[in-house]
Scaffold this motif. Structure first.
Motif, short mmCIF file in Angstrom:
data_model
loop_
_atom_site.label_atom_id
_atom_site.label_comp_id
_atom_site.label_asym_id
_atom_site.label_seq_id
_atom_site.Cartn_x
_atom_site.Cartn_y
_atom_site.Cartn_z
N SER A 5 0.85 -1.19 0.00
CA SER A 5 0.00 0.00 0.00
C SER A 5 0.88 1.24 0.00
O SER A 5 1.89 1.30 0.69
CB SER A 5 -0.93 0.00 1.21
OG SER A 5 -0.17 0.02 2.39
N PHE A 6 0.48 2.18 -0.81
CA PHE A 6 1.23 3.43 -0.92
C PHE A 6 0.55 4.48 -0.07
O PHE A 6 -0.65 4.72 -0.20
CB PHE A 6 1.27 3.88 -2.38
CG PHE A 6 1.93 5.21 -2.57
CD1 PHE A 6 3.30 5.36 -2.46
CD2 PHE A 6 1.17 6.33 -2.86
CE1 PHE A 6 3.89 6.59 -2.64
CE2 PHE A 6 1.75 7.56 -3.03
CZ PHE A 6 3.13 7.69 -2.93
N ASP A 7 1.30 5.11 0.81
CA ASP A 7 0.78 6.16 1.67
C ASP A 7 1.35 7.50 1.22
O ASP A 7 2.53 7.78 1.42
CB ASP A 7 1.15 5.88 3.14
CG ASP A 7 0.56 6.91 4.09
OD1 ASP A 7 -0.25 7.75 3.64
OD2 ASP A 7 0.90 6.86 5.28
N ILE A 8 0.49 8.32 0.62
CA ILE A 8 0.93 9.62 0.08
C ILE A 8 1.51 10.51 1.16
O ILE A 8 2.41 11.32 0.90
CB ILE A 8 -0.23 10.32 -0.68
CG1 ILE A 8 0.26 11.55 -1.45
CG2 ILE A 8 -1.32 10.75 0.28
CD1 ILE A 8 1.04 11.25 -2.66
N LYS A 9 1.03 10.36 2.39
CA LYS A 9 1.52 11.21 3.48
C LYS A 9 2.98 10.97 3.80
O LYS A 9 3.63 11.83 4.39
CB LYS A 9 0.66 11.00 4.73
CG LYS A 9 -0.75 11.52 4.55
CD LYS A 9 -1.57 11.32 5.79
CE LYS A 9 -2.97 11.87 5.56
NZ LYS A 9 -3.82 11.69 6.72
N ARG A 10 3.51 9.86 3.39
CA ARG A 10 4.92 9.57 3.66
C ARG A 10 5.85 10.33 2.71
O ARG A 10 7.03 10.47 2.99
CB ARG A 10 5.18 8.08 3.54
CG ARG A 10 4.48 7.31 4.66
CD ARG A 10 4.76 5.85 4.60
NE ARG A 10 6.21 5.65 4.72
CZ ARG A 10 6.82 4.50 4.53
NH1 ARG A 10 6.11 3.44 4.21
NH2 ARG A 10 8.12 4.40 4.66
N VAL A 11 5.32 10.82 1.59
CA VAL A 11 6.18 11.52 0.62
C VAL A 11 5.95 13.03 0.61
O VAL A 11 6.63 13.75 -0.11
CB VAL A 11 5.99 10.95 -0.81
CG1 VAL A 11 6.45 9.51 -0.87
CG2 VAL A 11 4.56 11.10 -1.28
N ILE A 12 4.98 13.49 1.39
CA ILE A 12 4.70 14.94 1.46
C ILE A 12 5.42 15.52 2.66
O ILE A 12 5.41 14.96 3.75
CB ILE A 12 3.18 15.19 1.57
CG1 ILE A 12 2.48 14.65 0.33
CG2 ILE A 12 2.89 16.67 1.73
CD1 ILE A 12 0.97 14.74 0.39
N ILE A 16 3.82 20.93 4.63
CA ILE A 16 2.71 20.93 3.67
C ILE A 16 1.50 20.22 4.29
O ILE A 16 0.36 20.67 4.16
CB ILE A 16 3.11 20.25 2.34
CG1 ILE A 16 4.31 20.96 1.70
CG2 ILE A 16 1.93 20.16 1.38
CD1 ILE A 16 4.05 22.41 1.32
N LEU A 17 1.74 19.13 4.98
CA LEU A 17 0.65 18.40 5.63
C LEU A 17 -0.06 19.23 6.69
O LEU A 17 -1.26 19.04 6.95
CB LEU A 17 1.17 17.11 6.26
CG LEU A 17 1.51 15.99 5.28
CD1 LEU A 17 2.18 14.84 6.01
CD2 LEU A 17 0.26 15.52 4.56
#
Length: 103
Positions: A5-12, A16-17
């Protein structure tokens, strides 16, 4: 083979979050004139020649911006399309470019 599973929050980036999304004043107020939206508190600039036309122009509230959610238009769509059972199933945009961007 397991699916990762890809978690977009890990790359932002964290800063920004933490940003708060923009809120339009229309989201918080359903009545009154919004001067910051350049609405005319004196009514529409159009001056009707006949009283019956003036009443119709006043009813249209041309000096106000419409509801950004388009709730009255969505309600009308529900009336015209019996197969659509919820206002949440109606999506409106001001053109195909905006709709494509939002999708």
């Amino acid at each position: 083979m397991p699916v990762s599973s890809f978690d977009i929050k890990r790359v932002i980036r964290p800063n920004i979050l933490r940003l708060e999304p923009y809120r339009c004043a229309r989201d918080d107020f359903s009545s009154g004139v919004l001067l910051d939206a350049n609405e005319n508190s004196y009514g529409p600039a159009y001056q009707a020649k006949a009283a019956c036309v003036e009443q119709q122009v006043d009813r249209l509230q041309l000096h106000r911006y419409p509801d950004p959610q388009g709730l009255s238009v969505k309600q009308r769509v529900l009336q015209l399309r019996p197969g659509v059972d919820s206002i949440g199933n109606v999506f409106l945009g001001v053109g195909s470019d905006e709709i494509i961007d939002l999708v």
